[in-house]
Design a protein around this motif. Structure first.
Motif, PDB file in Angstrom:
ATOM      1  N   LYS A   1     -19.970  18.750 -13.159  1.00 41.10           N
ATOM      2  CA  LYS A   1     -18.506  18.907 -13.195  1.00 41.10           C
ATOM      3  C   LYS A   1     -18.039  19.842 -14.313  1.00 41.10           C
ATOM      4  CE  LYS A   1     -17.675  14.247 -11.341  1.00 41.10           C
ATOM      5  NZ  LYS A   1     -17.071  12.926 -11.620  1.00 41.10           N
TER       6      LYS A   1
ATOM      7  N   THR B   1     -15.735  11.227 -16.566  1.00 42.24           N
ATOM      8  CA  THR B   1     -16.597  10.514 -15.620  1.00 42.24           C
ATOM      9  C   THR B   1     -16.982   9.157 -16.201  1.00 42.24           C
ATOM     10  OG1 THR B   1     -17.488  12.621 -14.829  1.00 42.24           O
ATOM     11  CG2 THR B   1     -18.760  10.628 -14.329  1.00 42.24           C
TER      12      THR B   1
ATOM     13  N   GLN C   1     -13.530  17.233 -16.992  1.00 42.68           N
ATOM     14  CA  GLN C   1     -13.901  16.365 -15.875  1.00 42.68           C
ATOM     15  C   GLN C   1     -15.182  15.587 -16.171  1.00 42.68           C
ATOM     16  OE1 GLN C   1     -13.719  17.868 -11.844  1.00 42.68           O
ATOM     17  NE2 GLN C   1     -12.239  19.457 -12.431  1.00 42.68           N
TER      18      GLN C   1
END
Length: 807
Positions: free
Chosen positions: A145, A87, A83
């Protein structure tokens, strides 16, 4: 960012005009040794114009951020970075598996600290992953994340849990050279000091006192957070601009992890906003370089204050067990002690801290019979390492409390009792080393006691008390009711320079030439200017030795040999010694030029003692022989040399005997406090200090160092402590909201009395200044609080609940 842009030029008094027959006092070189020349960076710093490392900028740079562990001890089961990588704006995410070489650990002495955690984390806040993005907030959000799956493990947090027979091992497979000499794997290092026979000495003692003392974990609390800029280079290397205390030690640890030769990792000192030992270890240096090399773009990392509390080592908290004996006429018979330092999860400089704590554990007193043991533990608490005073601070707090206990039991004045046992030149340390330079311990105590006491406060007046002067200050909690005054004394001993056989040297390159019709000296060292004023002193040395008004200080970088660390009160001694030595060699070359060019015109060139003063070559009688401009002409004289102090030797690992230190420094304090005994509030009214500095190269800077060190000692006495949860090993107060440091309203008047008793072994007779006042200020404050309250108070910092009986 060129060297020219970073260089600093110092001028004092301008260029001399004319050529007198005899040099006059007014035409001598100004701004030399012994003068209080102003700091060149002082105005920039107080006006906010100084460029710190956090101010650096590159037009296409990325921002780095570090993901830290949220637990203190755990197995890492998995790390999911998908994740974060997805980004927008993120250019790289790296974990342990992405490191480019097999060298994945670093450390000052023991390479036990992972660049990024692998397999497990050992302390709260340990780096686990790093991110580079085009905006700092993007980097932070992306790091948040990253999913780390931990399996928490029991924590080791104190002496009992670390040394239990079934203790969890913080490091399961130790291979460092200390491992074979310690009785338990959770002991980083152990150093005994045994001299004489404590058992028989006990029988001669008329009075014996014992005490157990607790010293809290202190943060360096420098105001400039960890920061740096790594710029990838076309040759595959990297240029790192960094706030640090030791460029070359950083380089030795960084290059192997990057898989680069040292000459491809070029380091330049950036503006440093304080250090106090907290920048001796690496923080973000390797992380910034890894991200820069991975992305091919410059990467800047700047910690916020929360990150800074986790990003550097702290002062070792300690538990100290002491026994002192004395005869009824006030002579010490013996000292027996055990000092337990909590080193936290990684070694850092714990072995050297143990060496200092043990070898200085008796204090500046003559005692023939001693039995000392000092150890540092591995725990899951935050890593601890260098901080101003370096092991001697913790010991001084305990042994000075013991001296007060003995004086009270004997019915003696505490200052007189200390003076009766004070060492002087020729005394023998517990390590067997003879103190072969001045040790004016009794005189320092006499001087500090003789200083006028601050006047008693008049709480009642027509206008009422000034609450700023009361315990509690502007919190307006008391108006003088129940306020009592106390006075306390303490004295300490601190070593100067690196010890125990370490090859402590520094390198200086000095250049002399004519620029725009003036003789100019350039001084180039790798010394880290962290606020101590070294660049000012280097210019003063060059003016004194070379007789020039203008001195340029080249930026500190790794293009010149190592200057060692800006720590251990060593830089003025060792790098100052290197600058002096290089200047002397340059001077001889300049004089040789003069002899070749002008020797036939005046016999004094061959027969007289020649000096460089006021831009001229003069005899020791003041007769001018030539202008330096004429002597140098188009010649450039440049010399680079290493310089070493006298060698030291390791302490014996069984007895602790050995000439382990090169120099000792001494300071004494008298504290005056006022206390609201009902609320437990302490106001330190005055902290007077007397210190021997050997030679004050810059008296104003010397006074500033003493006052600064005194203030840090005040902080640990009454307010500063990193609080770690004993059940989870998590830091509870990583912010300046909850970790308190003295402000201007907490800082008392600090009168200073400076002695200058030369150490003949040191350049100009100087003695390291910066650390000694941090030792004795803390126990002096606690002694004053005890004097006011009658309480024993065996821990620091002392808190209101300790004074009101609610702890």
């Amino acid at each position: 960012m060129t060297s020219a842009e970073l260089s600093t030029t110092f001028e004092q008094g301008g260029a001399p005009s004319g050529v007198p027959t005899t040099i006059t006092q007014g035409s001598r070189t100004k701004g030399g040794i012994g003068e209080s020349t102003l700091r060149p960076d002082g105005t920039l710093k107080v006006t906010g114009e100084f460029a710190y490392s956090s101010d650096m900028w590159h037009e296409d740079m990325l921002w780095g951020h570090i993901l830290r562990s949220t637990v203190a001890h755990a197995e890492i089961l998995s790390i999911d970075t998908s994740q974060a990588l997805a980004t927008p704006g993120v250019h790289a995410v790296m974990t342990y598996d992405d490191l480019p070489t097999d060298v994945k650990n670093y450390g000052l002495e023991i390479q036990d600290t992972p660049v990024l955690a692998h397999g497990k984390v050992r302390h709260h806040g340990e780096p686990v992953a790093i991110v580079a993005a085009d905006h700092p907030e993007t980097a932070r959000r992306a790091a948040a994340k990253i999913k780390v799956d931990y399996r928490e493990l029991p924590v080791v947090t104190d002496e009992a849990s670390a040394l239990a027979p079934d203790a969890i091992l913080v490091h399961e497979d130790r291979t460092d050279h200390h491992a074979a000499h310690v009785p338990h794997p959770n002991i980083v290092h152990r150093q005994p000091i045994v001299r004489g026979d404590v058992t028989s000495a006990r029988e001669r003692a008329d009075v014996i006192v014992e005490g157990e003392y607790h010293f809290g974990m202190q943060d360096q609390a420098f105001l400039g957070p960890e920061s740096g800029l790594a710029v990838p280079a076309e040759d595959g290397g990297v240029d790192l601009y960094i706030a640090t205390q030791w460029l070359h030690a950083d380089l030795r640890q960084i290059a192997p992890v990057l898989g680069l030769p040292e000459d491809k990792v070029r380091m330049t000192l950036a503006g440093v906003g304080g250090a106090f030992g907290g920048r001796e270890d690496l923080s973000m240096q390797i992380h910034a370089c890894l991200l820069a090399l991975r992305t091919g773009k410059p990467v800047k990392i700047v910690y916020n204050r929360f990150e800074s509390f986790f990003g550097h080592v702290h002062r070792h908290p300690a538990k100290l067990y002491y026994e002192h004996g004395a005869t009824k006429d006030g002579r010490l018979t013996h000292v027996k002690c055990r000092i337990v330092l909590d080193g936290g999860a990684y070694a850092s400089s714990s072995p050297a801290v143990v060496g200092n704590a043990s070898s200085l554990g008796v204090g500046p007193y003559v005692v023939d019979d001693v039995d000392i043991e000092a150890i540092a533990l591995y725990t899951n608490n935050p890593p601890c390492g260098a901080m101003r005073g370096f092991g001697a601070v913790q010991a001084c707090f305990a042994y000075e409390a013991q001296m007060d206990k003995l004086a009270k039991r004997l019915g003696m004045d505490p200052v007189e009792f200390r003076q009766r046992n004070a060492m002087s030149q020729g005394a023998v340390m517990p390590t067997g080393q003879v103190v072969d330079s001045p040790a004016p311990v009794a005189e320092l105590l006499r001087r500090v006691k003789a200083m006028p006491l601050p006047p008693e406060r008049q709480w009642e007046s027509s206008e009422g008390a000034d609450v700023r002067q009361l315990p509690g200050g502007l919190s307006n909690t008391t108006h003088g009711e129940g306020v009592v005054r106390g006075v306390g004394y303490a004295v300490g001993i601190k070593n100067v320079g690196f010890s125990e056989g370490f090859d402590d040297y520094s390198t200086a390159k000095v250049r002399m030439e004519v620029v725009a019709g003036e003789p100019v000296a350039t001084v180039h060292t790798a010394m880290a200017e962290v606020g101590q004023g070294g660049v000012t002193v280097h210019a003063q040395i060059a003016r004194t030795e070379l007789g020039v008004a203008q001195v340029t200080i080249h930026p500190a970088d790794t293009q010149v040999g190592s200057a060692g660390s800006t720590s251990a009160s060593r830089q003025t001694y060792v790098t100052g010694g290197a600058v002096k030595h290089a200047c002397e060699l340059v001077r001889e070359k300049v004089l040789e030029l003069g002899r070749r060019r002008f020797g036939s015109y005046h016999p004094a060139w061959a027969t007289a003692e020649l000096l460089l003063e006021g831009g001229k070559v003069v005899t020791d009688g003041g007769e001018v022989l030539a202008d330096l401009v004429d002597v140098l002409g188009d010649e450039v004289v440049e010399i680079e040399r290493e310089w070493r102090h006298r060698p030291t030797e390791p302490f014996d690992l069984r007895t602790g005997q050995g000439n382990g230190h090169v120099q000792y420094s001494f300071a004494a304090h008298r504290a005056v406090v006022e206390i609201d005994t009902e609320l437990g509030l302490v106001k330190v009214i005055e902290l007077a200090c007397a210190q021997d500095v050997g030679k004050a190269l810059n008296p104003l800077s010397v006074t500033g160092q003493i006052q600064g060190g005194t203030t840090q000692g005040l902080g640990i006495a009454v307010m500063e402590e990193i609080v770690v949860d004993p059940k989870t090993a998590k830091v509870k107060n990583p912010s300046f909201t909850d970790y308190l440091i003295p402000t201007i309203l907490d800082t008392p008047t600090i009168p200073v009395d400076v002695l200058e008793l030369a150490d003949d072994h040191a350049p100009y007779g100087l003695r390291g200044v910066g650390e000694a006042p941090t030792l004795s200020s803390t126990p002096a404050v606690l002694a004053a609080v005890r004097n006011a309250t009658g309480l024993e108070l065996n821990r620091t910092p002392v808190r209101p609940e300790h004074l009101t009986g609610t702890a």
